[in-house]
Design a protein around this motif. Structure first.
Motif, mmCIF file in Angstrom:
data_model
loop_
_atom_site.group_PDB
_atom_site.id
_atom_site.type_symbol
_atom_site.label_atom_id
_atom_site.label_comp_id
_atom_site.label_asym_id
_atom_site.label_seq_id
_atom_site.Cartn_x
_atom_site.Cartn_y
_atom_site.Cartn_z
ATOM 1 N N VAL A 5 0.756 -1.392 0.041
ATOM 2 C CA VAL A 5 -0.011 -0.186 -0.054
ATOM 3 C C VAL A 5 0.979 1.211 -0.028
ATOM 4 O O VAL A 5 1.840 1.398 0.760
ATOM 5 C CB VAL A 5 -1.004 -0.086 1.151
ATOM 6 N N CYS A 6 0.607 2.136 -0.863
ATOM 7 C CA CYS A 6 1.410 3.388 -1.210
ATOM 8 C C CYS A 6 0.947 4.398 -0.323
ATOM 9 O O CYS A 6 -0.149 4.809 -0.812
ATOM 10 C CB CYS A 6 1.588 3.689 -2.539
ATOM 11 N N LEU A 7 1.475 4.991 0.832
ATOM 12 C CA LEU A 7 0.963 5.950 1.545
ATOM 13 C C LEU A 7 1.713 7.142 1.528
ATOM 14 O O LEU A 7 2.977 7.343 1.428
ATOM 15 C CB LEU A 7 1.151 5.580 3.121
ATOM 16 N N TYR A 41 -7.330 8.695 1.202
ATOM 17 C CA TYR A 41 -7.692 7.715 0.415
ATOM 18 C C TYR A 41 -6.780 6.651 0.545
ATOM 19 O O TYR A 41 -6.882 5.314 0.422
ATOM 20 C CB TYR A 41 -7.825 7.978 -0.995
ATOM 21 N N ASP A 42 -5.385 6.973 0.996
ATOM 22 C CA ASP A 42 -4.373 5.763 1.183
ATOM 23 C C ASP A 42 -5.004 4.849 2.720
ATOM 24 O O ASP A 42 -4.632 3.822 2.544
ATOM 25 C CB ASP A 42 -3.149 6.510 1.182
ATOM 26 N N GLU A 43 -5.525 5.773 3.358
ATOM 27 C CA GLU A 43 -6.031 4.754 4.696
ATOM 28 C C GLU A 43 -7.218 3.858 4.246
ATOM 29 O O GLU A 43 -7.321 2.851 4.632
ATOM 30 C CB GLU A 43 -6.621 5.973 5.535
ATOM 31 N N SER A 64 6.190 4.491 1.510
ATOM 32 C CA SER A 64 6.266 5.888 1.564
ATOM 33 C C SER A 64 7.101 6.482 0.727
ATOM 34 O O SER A 64 8.575 5.997 1.021
ATOM 35 C CB SER A 64 5.728 6.441 2.564
ATOM 36 N N VAL A 65 7.159 7.508 0.029
ATOM 37 C CA VAL A 65 8.338 8.195 -0.537
ATOM 38 C C VAL A 65 8.067 9.674 0.277
ATOM 39 O O VAL A 65 7.088 10.206 -0.253
ATOM 40 C CB VAL A 65 8.338 8.428 -2.022
ATOM 41 N N GLY A 66 9.090 10.306 0.983
ATOM 42 C CA GLY A 66 9.122 11.449 1.581
ATOM 43 C C GLY A 66 10.058 11.687 2.381
ATOM 44 O O GLY A 66 11.033 10.955 2.502
ATOM 45 N N GLU A 123 -6.382 9.760 -5.400
ATOM 46 C CA GLU A 123 -5.860 10.877 -5.599
ATOM 47 C C GLU A 123 -5.412 11.510 -4.027
ATOM 48 O O GLU A 123 -5.973 11.093 -3.169
ATOM 49 C CB GLU A 123 -6.949 11.923 -5.985
ATOM 50 N N SER A 124 -4.220 12.065 -4.258
ATOM 51 C CA SER A 124 -3.900 12.510 -2.911
ATOM 52 C C SER A 124 -4.676 13.798 -2.334
ATOM 53 O O SER A 124 -4.869 14.405 -3.315
ATOM 54 C CB SER A 124 -2.323 12.825 -3.219
ATOM 55 N N GLY A 125 -4.448 13.874 -1.208
ATOM 56 C CA GLY A 125 -5.301 14.944 -0.445
ATOM 57 C C GLY A 125 -4.752 16.336 -0.824
ATOM 58 O O GLY A 125 -5.395 17.393 -0.326
ATOM 59 N N ASP A 129 -3.247 14.685 -8.131
ATOM 60 C CA ASP A 129 -2.914 14.636 -9.620
ATOM 61 C C ASP A 129 -3.627 13.249 -10.253
ATOM 62 O O ASP A 129 -4.098 13.396 -11.393
ATOM 63 C CB ASP A 129 -1.370 14.339 -9.787
ATOM 64 N N ARG A 130 -3.726 12.531 -9.353
ATOM 65 C CA ARG A 130 -4.446 11.221 -9.838
ATOM 66 C C ARG A 130 -3.953 10.239 -10.688
ATOM 67 O O ARG A 130 -4.435 9.548 -11.567
ATOM 68 C CB ARG A 130 -5.682 11.705 -10.434
ATOM 69 N N ILE A 131 -2.346 10.398 -10.766
ATOM 70 C CA ILE A 131 -1.928 9.745 -11.866
ATOM 71 C C ILE A 131 -0.879 8.845 -11.514
ATOM 72 O O ILE A 131 -0.009 7.847 -12.037
ATOM 73 C CB ILE A 131 -1.096 10.642 -12.811
HETATM 74 N N1 LIG Z 1 5.272 10.401 -1.897
HETATM 75 C C1 LIG Z 1 4.452 9.192 -1.902
HETATM 76 N N2 LIG Z 1 4.458 8.157 -1.338
HETATM 77 C C2 LIG Z 1 3.757 7.092 -1.360
HETATM 78 N N3 LIG Z 1 2.834 7.036 -1.959
HETATM 79 C C3 LIG Z 1 2.316 8.040 -2.854
HETATM 80 C C4 LIG Z 1 3.193 9.151 -2.642
HETATM 81 N N4 LIG Z 1 2.588 10.121 -3.499
HETATM 82 C C5 LIG Z 1 1.540 9.762 -4.153
HETATM 83 N N5 LIG Z 1 1.330 8.444 -3.738
HETATM 84 C C6 LIG Z 1 0.274 7.460 -3.904
HETATM 85 O O1 LIG Z 1 -0.479 7.752 -5.136
HETATM 86 C C7 LIG Z 1 -1.819 8.130 -5.006
HETATM 87 C C8 LIG Z 1 -2.252 9.115 -5.879
HETATM 88 O O2 LIG Z 1 -1.455 10.442 -5.770
HETATM 89 P P1 LIG Z 1 -1.669 11.654 -6.912
HETATM 90 O O3 LIG Z 1 -1.241 10.829 -8.128
HETATM 91 O O4 LIG Z 1 -0.943 12.843 -6.426
HETATM 92 O O5 LIG Z 1 -2.967 12.107 -6.748
HETATM 93 C C9 LIG Z 1 -1.944 8.531 -3.507
HETATM 94 O O6 LIG Z 1 -2.855 8.427 -2.985
HETATM 95 C C10 LIG Z 1 -0.691 7.619 -2.933
HETATM 96 O O7 LIG Z 1 -1.407 6.338 -2.672
#
Ligand SMILES: Nc1ncnc2c1ncn2[C@@H]1O[C@H](COP(=O)(O)O)[C@@H](O)[C@H]1O
Ligand SMILES: Cc1cc2nc3c(=O)[nH]c(=O)nc-3n(C[C@H](O)[C@H](O)[C@H](O)COP(=O)(O)OP(=O)(O)OC[C@H]3O[C@@H](n4cnc5c(N)ncnc54)[C@H](O)[C@@H]3O)c2cc1C
Lengths: 265, 326
Positions: A5-7, A41-43, A64-66, A123-125, A129-131
């Motif tokens: 699971v990507c958080l 949505y990651d939760e 996670s990447v961060g 999509e991230s909060g 970007d949804r991508i």
């Molecule tokens: N830095 C990150 N580390 C881990 N998962 C990520 C990260 N950024 C985005 N994601 C995953 O990608 C999803 C969609 O992100 P986004 O494309 O930014 O809307 C998020 O809900 C996460 O599950």
């Protein structure tokens, strides 16, 4: 079933607009000590992963990447019930776009060993970007279903309910696959128990640099972004609400009059 | 090489609403870029319907496997078209299709992507592009410039005005070969289910009545459905109400849900989080019914009623019924 699971850790997205400030240098939200949370949505995705694991045997990893602060997001994931956690953190990742983040996630997933199922939020909060999910699926070379409200195992396949404009679709996929997850009554995130929070707080969380996951710095960071945020500004909002006073009957009568004047009914 | 490419859909003899919005976006920048508008069609839709909106070239992949939507096969066809047309910009709808395909297409074409675009500008002398989108759930607005081409952009639904007909024009059709094979499909459709509560499509409705957590339960929606019937509108919801399982996800309005642009939007028991408001910016008149006078929804509403919906909706339904009945 091996599930990753990507958080993503973000600043609480439900903070009111009045507390929202922009950092002009980075063109991002100013952290200002606001609470950091797992992107909502990651939760939901993690909750689904835990349910799928608990139905049969399996293993759930949160990834996670961060920055180093993201360890607390991963600890919460462990407290909720994830078996393993890993953080990919490297100064070279600073300013990466979706392709850079997805490349790091893909390498991290390779290092963890081949999964059956990868889950992302739909999509991230913060940037939404949804991508990243779909791009990660491409990087891993596995099929992808987006905006999935629920999923279940079905005769060795996964059946996923994808929400579309008119209703929903059920797609059947043979693992490995990636799903991007939408909130739904079936995946309301569980609250971790105090005992599990305590145990998780003592758990070491692996932190990997880019060289640990075998990713060249040339694939990530600000220098290789394919789009650039030129400006971030606050929207202008003018308050213009006319309140309709009185008892309910009077309020309704005024409302009807106003709506007829505006010719909307 | 060059051009503004639109992924088009022709249904029942007309370009779909989302296609017209993409063409509207394309027309907006075509003059500034001094580049033609081109389009891609999958299947057999009539290309002439697109020429009438100023499309100069239609690239078509016609293959029986494209009859029903399947992401991998659609993507292969789109990728082929992209490589053949070599446009500067690729526009896709920001709906479930764009959310499925846009990122993957950008990955395959090794190019940049901007999603949920609400405006596009062309710099008059440099002829460079600038996209506008919301960020942080609508709390900020971002201007984004592409650094790699063709840039893929998804346009937020119901945000760009549909294109106007350009009159009797003709164009060129270019067939594109895409050797498709069922084995390339990694997912299989089991079932497609339609969900509608009032018969009027939420996105098309001129009146939308949405309910949130403040309704307290699924029964609260019965009143909304009743009012929607009387006003020939549709019912929507906040995320809190869909998450609770009171109504299906396809009814959600907002950032993750649908964008609506009715003449009248009535928000009942909805606090007005920016992520919800992101879906109603096109609404002409917004009415809010909420017990809390401090609720954010009153910052975007035109008309506000501070009160309990249980006391407001029954007389409102009765009065509307009288009006409609004559
Ligand atoms: N830095 C990150 N580390 C881990 N998962 C990520 C990260 N950024 C985005 N994601 C995953 O990608 C999803 C969609 O992100 P986004 O494309 O930014 O809307 C998020 O809900 C996460 O599950
Ligand atoms: C990435 C992301 C995407 C999101 N996408 C969406 C989206 O697409 N759509 C969406 O809606 N939200 C979305 N949200 C969630 C959003 O932030 C809010 O949490 C949500 O909109 C709150 O729903 P609500 O207004 O129904 O509930 P609440 O915020 O709990 O508000 C309920 C309101 O009802 C009022 N009330 C209570 N009782 C009554 C009564 N008897 N009569 C009248 N009023 C009453 C209360 O005063 C309150 O204002 C998203 C959030 C994130 C982070």
């Amino acid at each position: 079933m091996r599930i990753v699971v990507c958080l993503k850790q973000i600043i609480d997205p439900e903070l009111p607009s009045s507390q929202f400030k922009i950092d002009p240098g980075s063109k991002r939200q100013q952290p200002n000590g606001h609470p950091l949370v797992i992107s909502p949505y990651d939760e939901n995705a993690l909750e689904l992963a835990l349910q799928l694991r608990d139905q049969t045997a399996g293993h759930v990893t949160v990834l996670s990447v961060g920055q180093s602060s993201a360890v607390s997001a991963l600890r919460k994931g462990v407290a909720m019930g994830a078996d393993e956690a890993a953080l990919i953190s490297d100064p070279a990742l600073e300013g990466s776009d979706a392709f850079g983040i997805a490349a790091a996630l893909a390498q991290g997933i390779q290092k963890l060993g081949p999964p059956d199922l990868v889950l992302c939020g739909c999509e991230s909060g913060d940037w939404a970007d949804r991508i990243i999910g779909p791009i990660l699926a491409e990087a891993l070379g596995i099929p992808c279903v987006t905006y999935v409200a629920r999923a279940e195992k079905h005769n060795g396949h996964v059946r996923a309910q994808r929400v579309v404009e008119e209703g929903y679709e059920i797609w059947e996929v043979t693992p490995p696959l990636l799903l991007t997850i939408l909130s739904h009554e079936s995946n309301v995130p569980r609250y971790p128990k105090v005992k599990d929070i305590m145990t998780a707080s003592r758990r070491p969380i692996s932190t990997w640099s880019l060289s640990d996951i075998g990713l060249d710095t040339g694939h990530v960071g600000n220098a290789v972004t394919r789009v650039e945020i030129q400006e971030l500004t606050l929207p202008t909002r003018e308050s213009r609400c006319e309140f309709l006073e009185g008892e309910p009957g009077g309020q309704v009568a005024s409302l009807i009059t106003k709506l007829r004047e505006k010719k909307v009914i | 090489m060059g051009g503004i490419f639109v992924f088009a859909k022709v249904e029942n003899g007309v370009p779909s609403r989302s296609t017209l919005e993409l063409l509207g976006g394309a027309q907006k920048i075509a003059a500034g870029l001094e580049e033609p508008v081109t389009a891609g069609l999958l299947g057999q839709g009539d290309a002439a319907l697109l020429y009438a909106y100023g499309v100069e070239t239609v690239y078509r992949v016609d293959h029986p496997l494209l009859k029903e939507y399947q992401a991998d096969l659609h993507l292969l066809a789109l990728e082929r078209i992209g490589r053949t047309a070599e446009p500067r910009v690729i526009l896709l709808p920001g709906d479930s299709l764009g959310r499925d395909l846009a990122g993957r297409l950008a990955f395959r074409l090794q190019t940049g992507i901007v999603t949920e675009v609400i405006d596009i500008d062309v710099h008059p002398s440099e002829k460079s592009l600038r996209f506008t989108r919301q960020a942080y759930g609508g709390k900020a607005i971002a201007a984004i410039v592409p650094k790699a081409f063709p840039v893929v952009a998804t346009l937020k639904p119901r945000t760009f005005d549909p294109a106007a007909r350009a009159g009797d024009r003709t164009g060129t059709e270019i067939p594109v070969e895409a050797p498709l094979d069922g084995a390339q499909a990694g997912t299989r459709l089991v079932e497609r289910v339609q969900e509608e509560t009032t018969g009027v499509k939420l996105e098309d409705a001129q009146v939308v009545i949405s309910g949130g957590r403040g309704l307290g339960g699924p029964e609260g929606f019965d009143l909304l459905v009743e009012l929607a019937r009387v006003l020939k509108g549709a019912v929507g919801s906040s995320r809190a109400a869909t998450d609770a399982g009171w109504v299906p996800s396809s009814m959600q309005v907002g950032q993750t849900g649908k964008t609506v642009s009715p003449d009248l939007y009535i928000a009942v028991g909805i606090s007005g989080a920016t992520q919800h408001v992101a879906g109603i910016s096109g609404a002409k008149t917004i009415v809010a019914i909420n017990t809390d006078p401090e609720a954010s929804i009153f910052k975007v509403a035109h008309l506000g009623i501070v009160g309990d919906y249980k006391a407001i909706l029954p007389p409102l339904i009765a009065r509307c019924r009288e009006l409609v009945g004559g």
